[in-house]
Design an enzyme around this catalytic site. Structure first.
Site, PDB file in Angstrom:
ATOM      1  N   HIS A 111      15.383  61.070  43.525  1.00 60.92           N
ATOM      2  CA  HIS A 111      15.676  62.011  42.423  1.00 60.92           C
ATOM      3  C   HIS A 111      15.100  61.542  41.087  1.00 60.92           C
ATOM      4  O   HIS A 111      15.094  62.317  40.128  1.00 60.92           O
ATOM      5  CB  HIS A 111      17.184  62.218  42.269  1.00 60.92           C
ATOM      6  CG  HIS A 111      17.833  62.864  43.442  1.00 60.92           C
ATOM      7  ND1 HIS A 111      17.424  64.086  43.930  1.00 60.92           N
ATOM      8  CD2 HIS A 111      18.857  62.470  44.239  1.00 60.92           C
ATOM      9  CE1 HIS A 111      18.171  64.409  44.982  1.00 60.92           C
ATOM     10  NE2 HIS A 111      19.046  63.452  45.200  1.00 60.92           N
ATOM     11  N   ASP A 129      15.664  63.306  53.562  1.00 58.36           N
ATOM     12  CA  ASP A 129      17.033  63.289  53.034  1.00 58.36           C
ATOM     13  C   ASP A 129      17.553  64.734  52.937  1.00 58.36           C
ATOM     14  O   ASP A 129      16.774  65.670  52.784  1.00 58.36           O
ATOM     15  CB  ASP A 129      17.009  62.641  51.642  1.00 58.36           C
ATOM     16  CG  ASP A 129      18.386  62.432  51.041  1.00 58.36           C
ATOM     17  OD1 ASP A 129      18.896  61.306  51.123  1.00 58.36           O
ATOM     18  OD2 ASP A 129      18.949  63.400  50.475  1.00 58.36           O
ATOM     19  N   HIS A 139      18.995  66.106  50.512  1.00 59.23           N
ATOM     20  CA  HIS A 139      18.736  66.676  49.184  1.00 59.23           C
ATOM     21  C   HIS A 139      17.240  66.695  48.888  1.00 59.23           C
ATOM     22  O   HIS A 139      16.514  65.773  49.275  1.00 59.23           O
ATOM     23  CB  HIS A 139      19.444  65.849  48.110  1.00 59.23           C
ATOM     24  CG  HIS A 139      20.920  65.733  48.311  1.00 59.23           C
ATOM     25  ND1 HIS A 139      21.485  64.669  48.988  1.00 59.23           N
ATOM     26  CD2 HIS A 139      21.937  66.546  47.960  1.00 59.23           C
ATOM     27  CE1 HIS A 139      22.809  64.831  49.028  1.00 59.23           C
ATOM     28  NE2 HIS A 139      23.113  65.963  48.426  1.00 59.23           N
ATOM     29  N   ASP A 158      22.073  61.689  55.043  1.00 62.02           N
ATOM     30  CA  ASP A 158      23.167  62.563  54.608  1.00 62.02           C
ATOM     31  C   ASP A 158      23.053  63.941  55.275  1.00 62.02           C
ATOM     32  O   ASP A 158      23.829  64.845  54.978  1.00 62.02           O
ATOM     33  CB  ASP A 158      23.256  62.662  53.070  1.00 62.02           C
ATOM     34  CG  ASP A 158      21.929  62.649  52.368  1.00 62.02           C
ATOM     35  OD1 ASP A 158      20.883  62.822  53.031  1.00 62.02           O
ATOM     36  OD2 ASP A 158      21.919  62.473  51.133  1.00 62.02           O
TER      37      ASP A 158
END
Ligand code: OKS
Ligand code: ZN
Length: 343
Positions: free
Chosen positions: A160, A196, A198, A285
């Site tokens: 991120h 991931d 996200h 995740d």
């Protein structure tokens, strides 16, 4: 496969985060990395090695100088105000506000260099971030020296973090730094594949205008999921990077079949691009019991992902990102790696 690990991640601990309107202990815990390390040992994946030390010259090619200078100063500035606890931003320079002059106050600077409140500082944060960066670069160096595959057990994660912003537990973009290193070491084209849950908005932002680093992202559709403001399918890159960014957003509830179908699409795009090396932003995740995510992957699904990635036949660096179901995180993350080795 060799694993690179540093115990210095553990200094980044005891911080809190904002979640559903409450201040709660951060989900991104030191135990995560320790459980993955223990699983690497348990399955005999290969040796676990300490990172080498690197300066920040490669990081400075993917991050803004002012941002990189701020990261080590954040906690000392916070502490100089007589504060303890967790350093966290609360005000952000959205469009319409000034972004051209960094403030001089710590609260202003924290927001100036962040896109959310999710990358928080405690005393040991910078040392952990620095070590995580070294863990990624050591893996990249080993790849450049001829290893087929390496696991950089990074913590804190990085995907991120953008050229000049922290967020979502991320400070330095470890995968981007590794990709940039490989670009400078003989590979004309490098791909970052982000699996991931996200969207890796930082990695996308860093390479968006570049044609030499392809970024392929599988993730929960940002229309309903964090980070919300990037990660749609129509984001294909710009300028020299036109066509070199591929987003494959998936709905809440996605299980292994649609996930593998999207992965096949991503892998085909990577084969077309023809990189000399691959960096995998490895988040687990996507697991069905992850406390902050909504995909339905199960532990036996992860080796198949690794095997599919192995079929590309590329030198591959795995860089650890997210995954918050702490006890199963070792089996899930290392499952991808054993699947790769057997694939
Ligand atoms: C808000 C939590 C925000 C989600 C952060 C996501 C971190 C992650 N309390 N990125 O891959 O796993
Ligand atoms: Zn994640």
């Amino acid at each position: 496969m060799r694993t690179i690990y540093s115990p210095r991640h553990a200094g980044h601990a005891g911080n809190v985060e904002l979640n559903s309107g409450a201040i709660v202990p951060a989900f991104e815990l030191p135990r995560r990395a320790e459980i993955i390390r223990d699983r690497v040992r348990e399955v005999g994946l290969g040796p676990i090695e300490a990172p080498r030390e690197f300066d920040l010259s490669v990081a400075a090619r993917v991050h803004d100088r002012g941002y990189l200078d701020f990261l080590p100063r954040a906690w000392p500035m916070w502490a100089a105000e007589g504060r303890g606890g967790t350093a966290m931003p609360f005000v952000f320079p959205v469009p319409g506000l000034r972004r051209d002059r960094p403030p001089e106050d710590i609260d202003g600077l924290l927001g100036f260099y962040a896109f959310d409140a999710g990358a928080t500082f405690v005393e040991g944060t910078w040392d952990a971030v620095r070590a995580s960066h070294d863990v990624a670069l050591t893996g990249a160096a080993l790849l450049a020296e001829g290893e087929r595959a390496v696991f950089s057990l990074c913590r804190p994660p990085g995907h991120h973090a953008g050229s000049r912003f922290a967020g979502g537990y991320c400070f330095v973009n470890n995968a981007a730094v590794a990709a940039e290193y490989l670009r400078g070491r003989g590979h004309e084209r490098v791909t970052v594949l982000d699996i991931d849950y996200h969207h890796g908005n930082g990695t996308q932002e860093i390479f968006y205008a570049r044609g030499d680093v392809q970024v392929v992202n599988l993730h929960a559709d940002p229309v309903r999921e964090y980070p919300y403001f990037l990660g749609h399918a129509d984001e294909r890159g710009t300028g020299a990077g036109e066509g070199a960014n591929l987003n494959l957003p998936l709905p809440w509830g996605t299980g292994i079949e649609p996930f593998m179908a999207a992965l096949a699409t991503g892998l085909a795009a990577i084969a077309d691009f023809g990189p000399g090396a691959l960096v995998v932003s490895l988040g687990v995740d996507t697991y069905r019991e992850d406390p902050i995510s909504r995909f339905q992957l199960d532990t036996p699904d992860y080796p198949g992902i690794g095997a599919a990635v192995a079929a590309l036949g590329l030198p591959t660096l795995f860089v650890m990102e997210g995954g918050y179901a702490v006890e199963p995180i070792g089996a899930n993350a290392v499952g991808v790696l054993t699947g790769f080795e057997e694939g």
